[in-house]
Design a protein around this motif. Structure first.
Motif, PDB file in Angstrom:
ATOM      1  N   ALA A   1       3.711   6.839  -2.567  1.00  0.00           N
ATOM      2  CA  ALA A   1       2.554   6.289  -1.380  1.00  0.00           C
ATOM      3  C   ALA A   1       2.518   4.840  -0.595  1.00  0.00           C
ATOM      4  CB  ALA A   1       1.335   6.103  -2.664  1.00  0.00           C
TER       5      ALA A   1
ATOM      6  N   LYS B   1      -1.523  -0.979   0.970  1.00  0.00           N
ATOM      7  CA  LYS B   1       0.042  -0.036   0.264  1.00  0.00           C
ATOM      8  C   LYS B   1       1.231  -0.586   0.644  1.00  0.00           C
ATOM      9  CE  LYS B   1      -2.551   2.833  -2.495  1.00  0.00           C
ATOM     10  NZ  LYS B   1      -2.883   4.220  -2.791  1.00  0.00           N
TER      11      LYS B   1
ATOM     12  N   ASP C   1      -3.451   1.326  -9.773  1.00  0.00           N
ATOM     13  CA  ASP C   1      -3.593   2.512 -10.661  1.00  0.00           C
ATOM     14  C   ASP C   1      -3.815   1.997 -12.051  1.00  0.00           C
ATOM     15  OD1 ASP C   1      -2.999   4.866 -12.017  1.00  0.00           O
ATOM     16  OD2 ASP C   1      -1.463   5.044 -10.974  1.00  0.00           O
TER      17      ASP C   1
ATOM     18  N   ASN D   1       1.593  -0.964 -10.606  1.00  0.00           N
ATOM     19  CA  ASN D   1       0.600  -0.510  -9.110  1.00  0.00           C
ATOM     20  C   ASN D   1      -0.318  -1.189  -9.314  1.00  0.00           C
ATOM     21  OD1 ASN D   1      -0.843   1.298  -7.679  1.00  0.00           O
ATOM     22  ND2 ASN D   1       0.222   3.336  -8.057  1.00  0.00           N
TER      23      ASN D   1
ATOM     24  N   ASP E   1       7.357   4.364  -5.607  1.00  0.00           N
ATOM     25  CA  ASP E   1       6.055   5.298  -5.329  1.00  0.00           C
ATOM     26  C   ASP E   1       5.494   5.865  -3.651  1.00  0.00           C
ATOM     27  OD1 ASP E   1       4.121   6.133  -4.743  1.00  0.00           O
ATOM     28  OD2 ASP E   1       2.542   5.613  -6.295  1.00  0.00           O
TER      29      ASP E   1
END
Ligand code: ADP
Ligand code: MG
Length: 355
Positions: free
Chosen positions: A348, A330, A232, A229, A346
């Motif tokens: 998101a 994203k 992150d 990610n 994920d």
């Protein structure tokens, strides 16, 4: 910087290095004989390199693999002194320099990606890399005048590889070869080859995020490799690639190496060969899934530099290569064959249609 960790559920996650623990574990495991699982982590090629053998491990195999990594560093690094690449650079504009077959091979691979990307990828980016020094001591925002002066030295078409003579020549003084975007991939392939030669049956190679899996997992299942990610911390993934032995997953991203300038801007290490500034095209990372790590490494940087539209077109034109692009919003764009091997997990992030 991190290393790969294979959990009991068979899933590979990347973790922050715990140096002492890792080195201590490696020391203990390293002293065992052969056959079982063992791992070793060392700082080589300017990054954390870890090799985790699950089946058929031996101290000899690990010794040979790390010796090869150090050899590649000692020939191909552009930052260290005394390397072949440093000698080629020092002789720019004067004379060809003897270069072993592997250095010529990796240089030729890099020139190939330069040609297909019409110079968006260019291993003669050295003079610009040196001005920025991103991720090294003395990183800074160069002046426009410095960049303007250095840009004409970036021209892959001028590099001369002479296989008969065994030399590489940079015809213009000031030219600098930089194999940083591709050498780690070559190193991963070499480690894979050596481990198989040493009768290793299953292993995970992680050279600073450049991952290659070797052989069959002891339980016969496919390998599962997470894609980082980009927003992150290390080890957090947006999804999982499920792959067979010999597969490699390589990511180029804005989060790999960067600094925040006095102007508050994030300056990352993939540079635009036309402007001399970090590439700004809305992408945050590009992952390439393939069976050749040298190609995946060269290509991940190439696709990033080309941007979503041209990069995806190039990925689609190549067989046996899948690509996953992530942008600032994203959104996740996958090459047409990627869905068969990669699952986005994920929520998101949203899968977006091909451009
Ligand atoms: P990483 O080293 O994190 O795996 P990459 O494989 O994407 O990342 O390589 C980035 C490195 O490649 C930079 O640090 C620099 O040495 C070099 N580089 C930067 N921009 C380019 C470019 N446009 N073409 C070729 N090499 C580049
Ligand atoms: Mg690369």
């Amino acid at each position: 910087m991190d290393f790969i960790q294979l959990y009991s559920d068979g899933f590979i996650r990347r973790r922050k290095p715990r140096w002492m623990v890792a080195m201590f574990a490696a020391a203990i495991l390293g002293s065992s004989c052969s056959g079982g699982p063992m791992d070793r982590t060392e700082l080589v090629l300017g990054t954390v390199c870890s090799i985790r053998i699950l089946d058929g491990g031996s101290t000899k195999a690990l010794d040979a693999a790390f010796a090869r990594l150090r050899e590649i560093e000692a020939t191909m690094s552009a930052n260290a002194t005394g390397t072949v690449v440093a000698a080629v650079n020092a002789a720019a504009g004067r004379s060809p320099v003897s270069a072993p077959a592997d250095v010529r091979h990796v240089t030729a691979k890099a020139l190939g990606y330069a040609a297909v990307s019409r110079g968006a990828f260019d291993p003669t980016i050295g003079p610009i890399v040196k001005l920025w020094n991103i991720g090294l001591d003395g990183e800074r925002i160069p002046s426009r005048a410095e960049i303007t002066a250095a840009l004409p030295l970036v021209d892959f078409r001028q590099v001369r590889i002479d296989d008969a003579a065994g030399t590489i020549f940079l015809p213009r003084a000031g030219m600098l070869l930089d194999l940083g975007a591709i050498a780690k991939g070559y190193a991963a392939d070499e480690v894979g080859r050596i481990l198989l030669e040493k009768r290793v049956k299953a292993a995970v190679i992680d050279l600073g995020g450049n991952v290659k899996v070797v052989g069959r997992k002891p339980d016969g299942a496919k390998w599962r490799i997470g894609i980082q990610n980009p927003f992150d911390e290390r080890g957090a993934h947006i999804g999982v690639a499920t792959l067979g032995g010999g597969a490699t997953v390589v990511t180029s991203g804005v989060y790999e190496r960067f600094f925040i300038g006095v102007d508050g801007t994030r300056y990352h290490h993939i540079l635009d060969t036309r402007s001399g500034y970090p590439v700004r095209n809305g992408l945050v990372s590009v992952t390439v899934i393939s069976s050749s790590s040298v190609d995946a490494d060269g290509l991940s940087t190439t696709l990033f530099a080309l941007g979503l539209k041209d990069g995806m077109a190039l990925a689609e034109s190549l067989g046996h290569v899948e690509a996953v692009f992530i942008d600032e919003a994203k959104k996740v764009y996958m090459s047409s064959g990627a869905a068969a091997v990669f699952a986005l997990t994920d929520a998101a992030f949203t899968a977006a249609p091909l451009p």
